[in-house]
Design an enzyme around this catalytic site. Structure first.
Site, PDB file in Angstrom:
ATOM      1  CG  LEU A 115      -4.081  -0.537  -3.254  1.00  0.00           C
ATOM      2  CD1 LEU A 115      -3.508  -1.928  -3.292  1.00  0.00           C
ATOM      3  CD2 LEU A 115      -2.966   0.478  -3.364  1.00  0.00           C
ATOM      4  CB  VAL A 151      -0.971  -0.011   1.205  1.00  0.00           C
ATOM      5  CG1 VAL A 151      -1.616   1.352   1.416  1.00  0.00           C
ATOM      6  CG2 VAL A 151      -2.051  -1.043   0.972  1.00  0.00           C
ATOM      7  CE  LYS A 154      -9.561  -2.439   2.732  1.00  0.00           C
ATOM      8  NZ  LYS A 154      -9.317  -2.592   1.319  1.00  0.00           N
ATOM      9  N   GLY A 171      -7.687 -15.688  -0.155  1.00  0.00           N
ATOM     10  CA  GLY A 171      -6.423 -15.642   0.582  1.00  0.00           C
ATOM     11  C   GLY A 171      -5.924 -14.214   0.539  1.00  0.00           C
ATOM     12  CB  CYS A 216      -6.957  -7.600   2.399  1.00  0.00           C
ATOM     13  SG  CYS A 216      -5.680  -6.360   2.123  1.00  0.00           S
ATOM     14  N   GLY A 240     -13.760 -21.548  -6.047  1.00  0.00           N
ATOM     15  CA  GLY A 240     -12.334 -21.872  -6.101  1.00  0.00           C
ATOM     16  C   GLY A 240     -11.842 -22.414  -4.780  1.00  0.00           C
ATOM     17  CD  GLU A 294      -5.599   2.721  -1.467  1.00  0.00           C
ATOM     18  OE1 GLU A 294      -5.411   3.917  -1.186  1.00  0.00           O
ATOM     19  OE2 GLU A 294      -6.148   2.368  -2.525  1.00  0.00           O
TER      20      GLU A 294
HETATM   21  N1  NAD Z   1      -2.056  -5.230   0.415  1.00  0.00           N
HETATM   22  C1  NAD Z   1      -3.224  -4.776  -0.025  1.00  0.00           C
HETATM   23  O1  NAD Z   1      -3.705  -5.106  -1.104  1.00  0.00           O
HETATM   24  C2  NAD Z   1      -4.017  -3.795   0.812  1.00  0.00           C
HETATM   25  C3  NAD Z   1      -5.090  -3.112   0.247  1.00  0.00           C
HETATM   26  C4  NAD Z   1      -5.789  -2.210   1.027  1.00  0.00           C
HETATM   27  C5  NAD Z   1      -5.441  -2.015   2.355  1.00  0.00           C
HETATM   28  N2  NAD Z   1      -4.420  -2.706   2.893  1.00  0.00           N
HETATM   29  C6  NAD Z   1      -4.054  -2.457   4.291  1.00  0.00           C
HETATM   30  O2  NAD Z   1      -2.928  -1.593   4.295  1.00  0.00           O
HETATM   31  C7  NAD Z   1      -2.062  -1.913   5.405  1.00  0.00           C
HETATM   32  C8  NAD Z   1      -0.675  -2.251   4.885  1.00  0.00           C
HETATM   33  O3  NAD Z   1      -0.754  -3.396   4.068  1.00  0.00           O
HETATM   34  P1  NAD Z   1       0.467  -3.860   3.148  1.00  0.00           P
HETATM   35  O4  NAD Z   1      -0.002  -5.030   2.396  1.00  0.00           O
HETATM   36  O5  NAD Z   1       1.019  -2.692   2.407  1.00  0.00           O
HETATM   37  O6  NAD Z   1       1.523  -4.290   4.272  1.00  0.00           O
HETATM   38  P2  NAD Z   1       3.042  -4.721   4.081  1.00  0.00           P
HETATM   39  O7  NAD Z   1       3.300  -5.738   5.119  1.00  0.00           O
HETATM   40  O8  NAD Z   1       3.332  -5.032   2.658  1.00  0.00           O
HETATM   41  O9  NAD Z   1       3.864  -3.395   4.436  1.00  0.00           O
HETATM   42  C9  NAD Z   1       3.913  -2.839   5.713  1.00  0.00           C
HETATM   43  C10 NAD Z   1       5.275  -2.170   5.876  1.00  0.00           C
HETATM   44  O10 NAD Z   1       5.280  -1.392   7.069  1.00  0.00           O
HETATM   45  C11 NAD Z   1       6.603  -1.418   7.594  1.00  0.00           C
HETATM   46  N3  NAD Z   1       6.585  -0.958   8.995  1.00  0.00           N
HETATM   47  C12 NAD Z   1       6.123  -1.614  10.086  1.00  0.00           C
HETATM   48  N4  NAD Z   1       6.246  -0.829  11.183  1.00  0.00           N
HETATM   49  C13 NAD Z   1       6.806   0.351  10.782  1.00  0.00           C
HETATM   50  C14 NAD Z   1       7.153   1.566  11.442  1.00  0.00           C
HETATM   51  N5  NAD Z   1       6.971   1.735  12.752  1.00  0.00           N
HETATM   52  N6  NAD Z   1       7.688   2.559  10.709  1.00  0.00           N
HETATM   53  C15 NAD Z   1       7.881   2.404   9.371  1.00  0.00           C
HETATM   54  N7  NAD Z   1       7.544   1.280   8.687  1.00  0.00           N
HETATM   55  C16 NAD Z   1       7.018   0.267   9.382  1.00  0.00           C
HETATM   56  C17 NAD Z   1       7.028  -2.863   7.386  1.00  0.00           C
HETATM   57  O11 NAD Z   1       8.423  -3.015   7.446  1.00  0.00           O
HETATM   58  C18 NAD Z   1       6.440  -3.137   5.983  1.00  0.00           C
HETATM   59  O12 NAD Z   1       7.391  -2.865   4.968  1.00  0.00           O
HETATM   60  C19 NAD Z   1      -2.753  -3.081   6.133  1.00  0.00           C
HETATM   61  O13 NAD Z   1      -3.546  -2.566   7.163  1.00  0.00           O
HETATM   62  C20 NAD Z   1      -3.631  -3.679   5.058  1.00  0.00           C
HETATM   63  O14 NAD Z   1      -4.750  -4.336   5.600  1.00  0.00           O
HETATM   64  C21 NAD Z   1      -3.670  -3.583   2.153  1.00  0.00           C
END
Ligand code: NAD
Length: 463
Positions: free
Chosen positions: A164, A11, A218, A271, A274, A267, A162
């Protein structure tokens, strides 16, 4: 605007890059030094179509930076987006430790910022702290309290969930169906509207609302999507029991415009990073507030059972082999590791559960995925071997399991597959092949909610 994204994951990296692409000065901050080092060397830590080019272009233009330096990243920002992970804790509730740690870091940096005045809460220049991570209702209030406890400097809170989708993330962010902003005052809403304005030029709405409602949107959206998947899987299982074909049922059902045809494909269950954790978090919110979420508790259970049922099918087939019953010693090919096409994300991917089971049962696993070998290796290490291409994966295989519906698997050379395999047996967890095609090519073919094709070796089946 000067923006800092906290957490440079799927994200934070995508949205930060897209904000830079519209002219903002963006700093992506992460505690993972390796990730930041890679990015500073021009290597994206994730696979997302179109992202590498966008990162390179905006970095070159000086609008996109990557750092582990919290102080400067927080002190320089006008708007800070918290995009850190919110995984399930041991009770299934959303674990807020990363969000609250980021809040503390932000407060510490604000408090020690040189030259920053105390200002007042009506200061239009007060930093906006935006929670973009998916979080339970009430989390913004916790973040606000944590910052307030550790700093006297003025700031504004906002929620901006978010939506996406991995695999289509850039397009989703650049052309969102909607933008949701939760805030406590009009000025904050207006500043965030300005930021998002370039992304909604085609007229898609920006909804500004109170913070608890924005937080809930969300979860409600993801819970609905997960429900659709569990629903169609339950129908598919009934179809199998009664000899109906779920593809036909789907077509007939989805032509009702009130139902629609999106997200109703049977399916292996959902997974990814999210849906599984978000459904559990909603269930957790229900438990905490004594408002049980019976429907979503079942949605989760149906999803878990779906993987189990697929594994049972595999087990039943191999147990029934007359000469060498069981999975031990068998070679199994896996097509598709990522939890869905278009991403290298293997978090909560059904393929991982299936491969773990196969390994425990003594089978040898050869997997192929167009982009997810590295991420799979981080989870399963050398317990699995990786093929260069799908055809090599099936060489000498006792069965092929299709776990992800990548386009390249949809119309392969069926004769070539058959000639390479030790036995022409396929377990298709995504229903990507037509029954008449597999029948014509003599496969034993198991799919979801459809007739099992017995192939020329129907006697092998223990059904
Ligand atoms: N992946 C998706 O498709 C998606 C879509 C919408 C919303 N979200 C939500 O967005 C959030 C993030 O998801 P993601 O998939 O990007 O996670 P991710 O695990 O890919 O990335 C999270 C990042 O945060 C970093 N981090 C942790 N603590 C930190 C700190 N104190 N300071 C700086 N960086 C720090 C980690 O090292 C990691 O790189 C979650 O709540 C998720 O539910 C994800």
């Amino acid at each position: 605007m000067r923006i800092t994204m906290v957490g440079t994951g799927y994200v934070g990296l995508v949205t930060g890059t897209c904000f830079a692409n519209t002219g903002n000065e963006v700093t992506c901050l992460d505690v993972d030094e390796k990730k930041i080092e890679k990015l500073n060397n021009g290597i994206s830590p994730i696979y997302e179509p179109g992202l590498d080019e966008m990162i390179a272009r905006n970095s070159k233009a000086g609008r996109l930076k990557f750092t582990t330096d919290k102080q400067s990243a927080y002190q320089s920002a006008e708007i800070i987006f918290i995009c850190v992970g919110t995984p399930s804790d041991e009770n299934g509730q959303a674990d807020l430790k990363y969000v609250l740690a980021a809040a503390k870091d932000i407060a510490d940096a604000m408090e020690t910022a040189p030259g920053e005045t105390g200002g007042d809460d009506n200061d239009r220049r007060a930093k906006i702290i935006v929670v973009k991570s998916t979080v339970p209702v009430g989390t913004n209030a916790k973040v606000k309290a944590e910052i307030g406890r550790n700093s006297n400097k003025p700031f504004k809170m906002a929620s901006n969930p978010e939506f996406l989708k991995e695999g289509a993330a850039i397009n989703d962010f650049n052309k969102p169906d909607r933008v949701v902003i939760g805030c406590e005052d009009k000025g904050t809403g207006d500043r965030l509207r300005d930021l998002y304005d370039p992304f909604v030029r085609q007229g898609n709405p920006i909804f500004v609302m109170d913070i608890p409602s924005a937080e809930m949107v969300k979860y409600a959206a993801n819970a609905m999507l997960a429900t659709k998947i569990s629903f169609i899987n339950e129908i598919a299982n009934l179809c199998e029991s009664y000899g109906a074909d779920v593809d036909e049922v789907r077509r007939g059902m989805c032509s009702d415009s009130r139902i629609g045809n999106k997200f109703l494909y049977p399916g292996l269950g959902y997974g990814g990073s999210c849906f599984p954790k978000d459904v559990l978090a909603v269930v957790g919110m229900g438990l905490s507030s004594e408002t049980p979420t019976k429907l979503l508790t079942s949605v989760h259970q149906v999803n878990q059972d779906q993987r189990g049922a697929f594994i049972n099918k595999l087990e039943t087939y191999f147990r029934g082999l007359p000469d060498t019953p069981g999975l031990a010693g068998k070679k199994i090919a896996i097509w598709g590791i990522a939890f869905k096409p278009g991403t290298d994300d293997v978090r909560e991917a059904p393929s991982i559960t299936i491969m773990q089971h196969l390994i425990e049962a003594g089978a040898s696993v050869v997997a192929y995925d167009p982009v997810a070998h590295e991420t799979c290796h981080e989870v399963l290490g050398d317990k699995v071997s990786y093929a260069q291409d799908p055809m090599t994966a099936v060489d000498g295989a006792d069965a092929l399991i299709i776990c992800t519906d990548w386009d390249e698997f949809k119309n392969p050379d069926f004769d070539d597959i058959r000639s390479r395999m030790a036995a022409p047996v396929v377990f298709d967890g995504r229903n990507i092949w037509r029954l008449d095609t597999v029948r014509e090519h003599g496969f034993v073919y198991h799919s979801i909610g459809r007739e099992t094709v017995l192939g020329e070796t129907g006697c092998l089946l223990n059904s």
